[in-house]
Design an enzyme around this catalytic site. Structure first.
Site, PDB file in Angstrom:
ATOM      1  N   GLU A  17     122.204  -3.087  87.611  1.00 25.72           N
ATOM      2  CA  GLU A  17     120.966  -3.508  86.968  1.00 25.72           C
ATOM      3  C   GLU A  17     121.173  -4.618  85.942  1.00 25.72           C
ATOM      4  OE1 GLU A  17     117.965  -0.239  86.256  1.00 25.72           O
ATOM      5  OE2 GLU A  17     119.785   0.967  86.430  1.00 25.72           O
ATOM      6  N   SER A 173     116.381   1.486  88.983  1.00 24.91           N
ATOM      7  CA  SER A 173     115.772   0.327  89.660  1.00 24.91           C
ATOM      8  C   SER A 173     115.763   0.450  91.178  1.00 24.91           C
ATOM      9  CB  SER A 173     116.473  -0.980  89.248  1.00 24.91           C
ATOM     10  OG  SER A 173     116.256  -1.229  87.883  1.00 24.91           O
ATOM     11  N   TYR A 242     109.887  -5.444  90.435  1.00 27.35           N
ATOM     12  CA  TYR A 242     110.230  -6.623  89.651  1.00 27.35           C
ATOM     13  C   TYR A 242     109.663  -7.943  90.160  1.00 27.35           C
ATOM     14  CZ  TYR A 242     113.343  -3.240  87.573  1.00 27.35           C
ATOM     15  OH  TYR A 242     113.835  -2.124  86.951  1.00 27.35           O
ATOM     16  N   ARG A 281     110.029   7.152  79.510  1.00 29.46           N
ATOM     17  CA  ARG A 281     108.985   6.947  80.516  1.00 29.46           C
ATOM     18  C   ARG A 281     109.272   7.897  81.662  1.00 29.46           C
ATOM     19  NH1 ARG A 281     109.992   2.345  83.600  1.00 29.46           N
ATOM     20  NH2 ARG A 281     110.097   3.766  85.372  1.00 29.46           N
ATOM     21  N   ASP A 283     108.363   9.376  85.349  1.00 30.30           N
ATOM     22  CA  ASP A 283     107.714   9.071  86.622  1.00 30.30           C
ATOM     23  C   ASP A 283     107.318  10.373  87.302  1.00 30.30           C
ATOM     24  OD1 ASP A 283     108.428   6.465  86.003  1.00 30.30           O
ATOM     25  OD2 ASP A 283     110.255   6.544  87.218  1.00 30.30           O
ATOM     26  N   GLU A 295     111.569  11.805  87.483  1.00 30.48           N
ATOM     27  CA  GLU A 295     112.670  11.532  86.561  1.00 30.48           C
ATOM     28  C   GLU A 295     112.125  10.986  85.253  1.00 30.48           C
ATOM     29  OE1 GLU A 295     114.610   7.395  87.402  1.00 30.48           O
ATOM     30  OE2 GLU A 295     114.233   8.316  89.363  1.00 30.48           O
ATOM     31  N   ASN A 297     113.110   8.123  82.214  1.00 35.37           N
ATOM     32  CA  ASN A 297     113.923   6.961  81.848  1.00 35.37           C
ATOM     33  C   ASN A 297     113.964   6.828  80.334  1.00 35.37           C
ATOM     34  OD1 ASN A 297     114.170   5.551  84.661  1.00 35.37           O
ATOM     35  ND2 ASN A 297     112.024   6.100  84.453  1.00 35.37           N
ATOM     36  N   GLY A 301     112.296  -0.648  81.359  1.00 30.94           N
ATOM     37  CA  GLY A 301     112.382  -2.094  81.389  1.00 30.94           C
ATOM     38  C   GLY A 301     111.375  -2.763  80.467  1.00 30.94           C
TER      39      GLY A 301
END
Length: 334
Positions: A17, A173, A242, A281, A283, A295, A297, A301
């Site tokens: 990443e 990612s 992205y 964050r 998901d 999961e 994070n 990002g």
């Protein structure tokens, strides 16, 4: 005038990443207020430091970056706060956090344990199960388990059925992640996953509305509006995440009041269960039977297409203010 707070932005790194981290770091560098902070950046992979200097051009600020060797950072002095803009192994898994703890330098984001647990998807699932937080049914296969790898398609078919999502245990990612619909595609998917990690997590493919919920704060934390994700592809892959023309993202998500409340409560529960600080964050999917967590994070990002800044904006928090908040949370830990 009081001395400016010295902010060192860690970025780049050596994980898969790296590119995402450089984008996050650049975004952070360009948005930090030079009136408040003395800012410089460190690429942890190359040993190069960037010393951003802001100069006025016709009333507008332009960032001019000079690359210098790391020892010259001594001129800037010891940072007051390190802004961690690293993603993946070596940056998001507790290793750099432990290094900064040893140096007694405050840093943004979660500590060693929370970072390590969130990065390890298998252990995160185990924690969620212990706290009765719903996650997809799954099995774990290690690269060294050659016999299980040979019969993986049978085991998956018997325990989970198809389709399934195969992903590395410690990677972000969507690198090494595949949606597998047929048994004959399992071996190739596992081969790709094992390029990134020696442990593969295979989970049932959940049907529902994909969302993510960001949380800000330390002990007194708050959940931001959920973001609904509509991938262009079959799942939320790297390109969807992205590319400027990637997935459609709607914030606030088009959910019922009840589902919104449940999603926020689960995100807060995951944040507290892991012991996250500053930001996280989570998901998840919203299904007919409720929310299912995928999961969490700990260093989301901060690129132009990232979800945390989008959720913050929906809550009336500008990107510049978001960075100020994260630095403030880091100071609380000092």
């Amino acid at each position: 005038m009081a001395d400016k707070l010295k902010i060192a932005v860690l970025m780049g790194g050596q994980s898969a990443e790296r590119g995402v981290s450089l984008a996050t770091g650049t975004q952070v560098l360009n948005a930090l207020d030079s009136e408040k902070y003395a800012i410089y950046a460190i690429d942890t992979a190359t040993g190069l430091a960037s010393l951003p200097r802001r100069a006025g051009v016709d009333g507008e600020e332009t960032v001019v970056t000079a690359l210098t060797q790391l020892p010259q950072l001594e001129k800037a002095g010891r940072p007051d706060i390190v802004f961690v803009a690293l993603h993946g192994p070596g940056g998001e898994d507790g290793t750099v956090q432990g290094f900064l703890e040893t140096l007694r330098i405050p840093y943004t984001g979660s500590g060693v344990l929370a970072s390590a647990l969130a990065m390890d998807k298998v252990r995160f699932k185990m924690l969620c199960t212990s706290a009765s937080i719903p996650t997809p049914a799954g099995i774990v296969i290690k690269k060294s388990e050659s016999a299980r790898r040979r019969r993986a398609e049978i085991e998956i078919g018997q325990q989970l059925g198809f389709p399934v999502v195969i992903k590395p245990c410690r990677q972000g990612s969507s690198y090494g992640t595949r949606l597998v619909k047929e048994p004959e595609d399992v071996a190739e998917a596992l081969k790709d996953t094992f390029r990134y990690d020696d442990t593969a997590l295979i989970e049932e493919c959940i049907q529902g509305t994909e969302i993510t919920v960001a949380v800000l704060g330390n002990d007194d934390c708050v959940a931001l509006p959920p973001v609904e994700i509509i991938p262009k592809h079959e799942f939320f892959d790297f390109e969807d995440k992205y590319s400027l023309d990637g997935a459609e993202e709607i914030c606030p998500a088009r959910l019922s009041e009840e589902d919104t409340k449940e999603a926020k409560e689960l995100a807060l529960e995951c944040h507290r269960l892991l012991g996250c600080r500053g930001m996280s964050r989570t998901d998840m999917f919203v299904t007919e039977d409720g929310c299912i967590v995928l999961e969490t994070n700990t260093i989301p990002g901060m690129t132009p297409t990232s979800l945390l800044p989008k959720a913050a904006a929906a809550a009336g928090i500008s990107f510049e203010k978001l960075l100020d908040l994260l630095i403030g949370y880091a100071q609380e830990k000092k």
